[in-house]
Design a protein around this motif. Structure first.
Motif, PDB file in Angstrom:
ATOM      1  N   ILE A 163       0.819  -1.214   0.000  1.00 37.35           N
ATOM      2  CA  ILE A 163       0.000   0.000   0.000  1.00 37.35           C
ATOM      3  C   ILE A 163       0.851   1.261   0.000  1.00 37.35           C
ATOM      4  CG2 ILE A 163      -0.288   0.196   2.489  1.00 37.35           C
ATOM      5  CD1 ILE A 163      -3.388   0.687   1.316  1.00 37.35           C
ATOM      6  N   GLU A 164       2.094   1.164   0.475  1.00 35.55           N
ATOM      7  CA  GLU A 164       2.975   2.326   0.536  1.00 35.55           C
ATOM      8  C   GLU A 164       3.355   2.828  -0.848  1.00 35.55           C
ATOM      9  OE1 GLU A 164       3.892  -0.524   2.280  1.00 35.55           O
ATOM     10  OE2 GLU A 164       3.345   0.121   4.278  1.00 35.55           O
ATOM     11  N   LYS A 165       3.317   1.959  -1.856  1.00 37.63           N
ATOM     12  CA  LYS A 165       3.784   2.334  -3.184  1.00 37.63           C
ATOM     13  C   LYS A 165       3.000   3.504  -3.776  1.00 37.63           C
ATOM     14  CE  LYS A 165       5.733  -2.099  -4.432  1.00 37.63           C
ATOM     15  NZ  LYS A 165       5.731  -3.204  -5.384  1.00 37.63           N
ATOM     16  N   ILE A 166       1.702   3.545  -3.563  1.00 39.13           N
ATOM     17  CA  ILE A 166       0.873   4.598  -4.157  1.00 39.13           C
ATOM     18  C   ILE A 166       1.184   5.965  -3.545  1.00 39.13           C
ATOM     19  CG2 ILE A 166      -1.487   5.408  -4.493  1.00 39.13           C
ATOM     20  CD1 ILE A 166      -2.258   2.405  -4.706  1.00 39.13           C
ATOM     21  N   PRO A 167       1.107   6.136  -2.207  1.00 36.79           N
ATOM     22  CA  PRO A 167       1.432   7.463  -1.663  1.00 36.79           C
ATOM     23  C   PRO A 167       2.891   7.854  -1.874  1.00 36.79           C
ATOM     24  CG  PRO A 167       0.870   5.945   0.108  1.00 36.79           C
ATOM     25  CD  PRO A 167       0.618   5.237  -1.174  1.00 36.79           C
ATOM     26  N   VAL A 168       3.803   6.886  -1.867  1.00 38.89           N
ATOM     27  CA  VAL A 168       5.220   7.189  -2.102  1.00 38.89           C
ATOM     28  C   VAL A 168       5.409   7.676  -3.533  1.00 38.89           C
ATOM     29  CG1 VAL A 168       7.500   6.119  -2.347  1.00 38.89           C
ATOM     30  CG2 VAL A 168       6.154   5.709  -0.294  1.00 38.89           C
ATOM     31  N   ALA A 169       4.798   6.995  -4.500  1.00 37.29           N
ATOM     32  CA  ALA A 169       4.905   7.412  -5.902  1.00 37.29           C
ATOM     33  C   ALA A 169       4.276   8.791  -6.113  1.00 37.29           C
ATOM     34  CB  ALA A 169       4.254   6.381  -6.810  1.00 37.29           C
ATOM     35  N   ALA A 170       3.120   9.031  -5.494  1.00 41.79           N
ATOM     36  CA  ALA A 170       2.451  10.330  -5.638  1.00 41.79           C
ATOM     37  C   ALA A 170       3.303  11.444  -5.034  1.00 41.79           C
ATOM     38  CB  ALA A 170       1.082  10.290  -4.975  1.00 41.79           C
ATOM     39  N   LEU A 171       3.844  11.218  -3.845  1.00 42.59           N
ATOM     40  CA  LEU A 171       4.676  12.237  -3.196  1.00 42.59           C
ATOM     41  C   LEU A 171       5.953  12.475  -3.993  1.00 42.59           C
ATOM     42  CD1 LEU A 171       5.102  14.182  -0.908  1.00 42.59           C
ATOM     43  CD2 LEU A 171       5.995  12.303   0.473  1.00 42.59           C
ATOM     44  N   ASN A 172       6.573  11.403  -4.497  1.00 43.09           N
ATOM     45  CA  ASN A 172       7.783  11.575  -5.295  1.00 43.09           C
ATOM     46  C   ASN A 172       7.499  12.332  -6.595  1.00 43.09           C
ATOM     47  OD1 ASN A 172       9.731  10.525  -3.602  1.00 43.09           O
ATOM     48  ND2 ASN A 172       9.445   8.438  -4.338  1.00 43.09           N
ATOM     49  N   HIS A 173       6.323  12.143  -7.154  1.00 48.21           N
ATOM     50  CA  HIS A 173       5.937  12.890  -8.358  1.00 48.21           C
ATOM     51  C   HIS A 173       5.883  14.393  -8.057  1.00 48.21           C
ATOM     52  CE1 HIS A 173       4.002  13.709 -12.188  1.00 48.21           C
ATOM     53  NE2 HIS A 173       3.085  14.397 -11.537  1.00 48.21           N
ATOM     54  N   LEU A 174       5.287  14.733  -6.916  1.00 48.05           N
ATOM     55  CA  LEU A 174       5.231  16.147  -6.514  1.00 48.05           C
ATOM     56  C   LEU A 174       6.623  16.694  -6.215  1.00 48.05           C
ATOM     57  CD1 LEU A 174       2.150  16.136  -4.120  1.00 48.05           C
ATOM     58  CD2 LEU A 174       2.237  16.990  -6.451  1.00 48.05           C
ATOM     59  N   LEU A 175       7.424  15.917  -5.487  1.00 40.92           N
ATOM     60  CA  LEU A 175       8.765  16.366  -5.112  1.00 40.92           C
ATOM     61  C   LEU A 175       9.672  16.507  -6.335  1.00 40.92           C
ATOM     62  CD1 LEU A 175       9.292  14.212  -1.900  1.00 40.92           C
ATOM     63  CD2 LEU A 175       9.020  16.702  -2.003  1.00 40.92           C
ATOM     64  N   ALA A 176       9.518  15.626  -7.315  1.00 43.82           N
ATOM     65  CA  ALA A 176      10.355  15.681  -8.512  1.00 43.82           C
ATOM     66  C   ALA A 176      10.128  16.971  -9.290  1.00 43.82           C
ATOM     67  CB  ALA A 176      10.072  14.469  -9.405  1.00 43.82           C
ATOM     68  N   ALA A 177       8.928  17.528  -9.218  1.00 46.21           N
ATOM     69  CA  ALA A 177       8.604  18.754  -9.944  1.00 46.21           C
ATOM     70  C   ALA A 177       9.061  20.015  -9.209  1.00 46.21           C
ATOM     71  CB  ALA A 177       7.106  18.825 -10.203  1.00 46.21           C
TER      72      ALA A 177
END
Length: 189
Positions: A2-16
């Protein structure tokens, strides 16, 4: 898993946002736990580049962020109400950085959509989405006001603040009058 979804979403925001990664980078190796009962808690470890990775369920947590059950409703009412529905414990400097990210880090939906459908279509679709959300918010507010009017005016189940204040003032005058009358009776009696 379940951690993969919020981690991927947060990393998407942080990458930008380079400034956001720079803000988190000094806390590399520290673990953040995000809990929102009744859902399972999500643990993330901060990487040296300022991104996050899923963390194991064991180990020490540097910062624990708990969203109270009323957090979703509080978010609709605004940032101030939302922050009251969040409990934060642990490393104070990390908490400060995370709260700053929560206040300023935003998803640029239109930018991501433009990569799929082009700039013009993305701009129009984002405008439609914003209008739809504004309409939903306006409808909910009008419905709540109508319901309050119905309860206050039609059914008399709810008392308006002005009516309650007037009643309290008249009750205070009555109490004062009764006290004066009791004093007169004691003096004569």
């Amino acid at each position: 898993m379940i951690e993969k979804i919020p981690v991927a979403a947060l990393n998407h925001l942080l990458a930008a946002e380079p400034w956001a990664r720079e803000r988190l980078a000094p806390f590399a190796g520290e673990t953040i736990e995000l809990a929102s009962p009744p859902f399972p808690a999500v643990r993330m470890t901060i990487a040296p580049d300022g991104l996050v990775a899923a963390a194991s369920a064991e180990g020490e947590v540097s910062l624990r962020v708990v969203l109270k059950p009323q957090a979703a409703a509080a978010l609709a009412r605004g940032e101030e109400h939302f922050l009251r529905a969040v409990e934060v414990s642990g490393n104070a400097k990390l908490a400060e950085a995370v709260m700053a990210l929560a206040r300023h880090l935003r998803w640029d939906f239109e930018e991501d959509l433009s990569r799929l459908v082009g700039d013009v279509a993305a701009h129009r679709l984002a405008g439609v989405a914003r209008d739809f959300l504004a309409w939903q918010s306006d409808s909910a507010q009008r419905l709540a006001e109508s319901f309050a009017d119905y309860l206050g005016e039609e059914k008399k189940l709810v008392i308006r603040r002005a009516e309650l204040d007037a009643f309290a003032a008249s009750l205070a005058r009555l109490r004062d009058g009764v006290e004066r009358l009791e004093q007169k009776v004691r003096r004569r009696g």
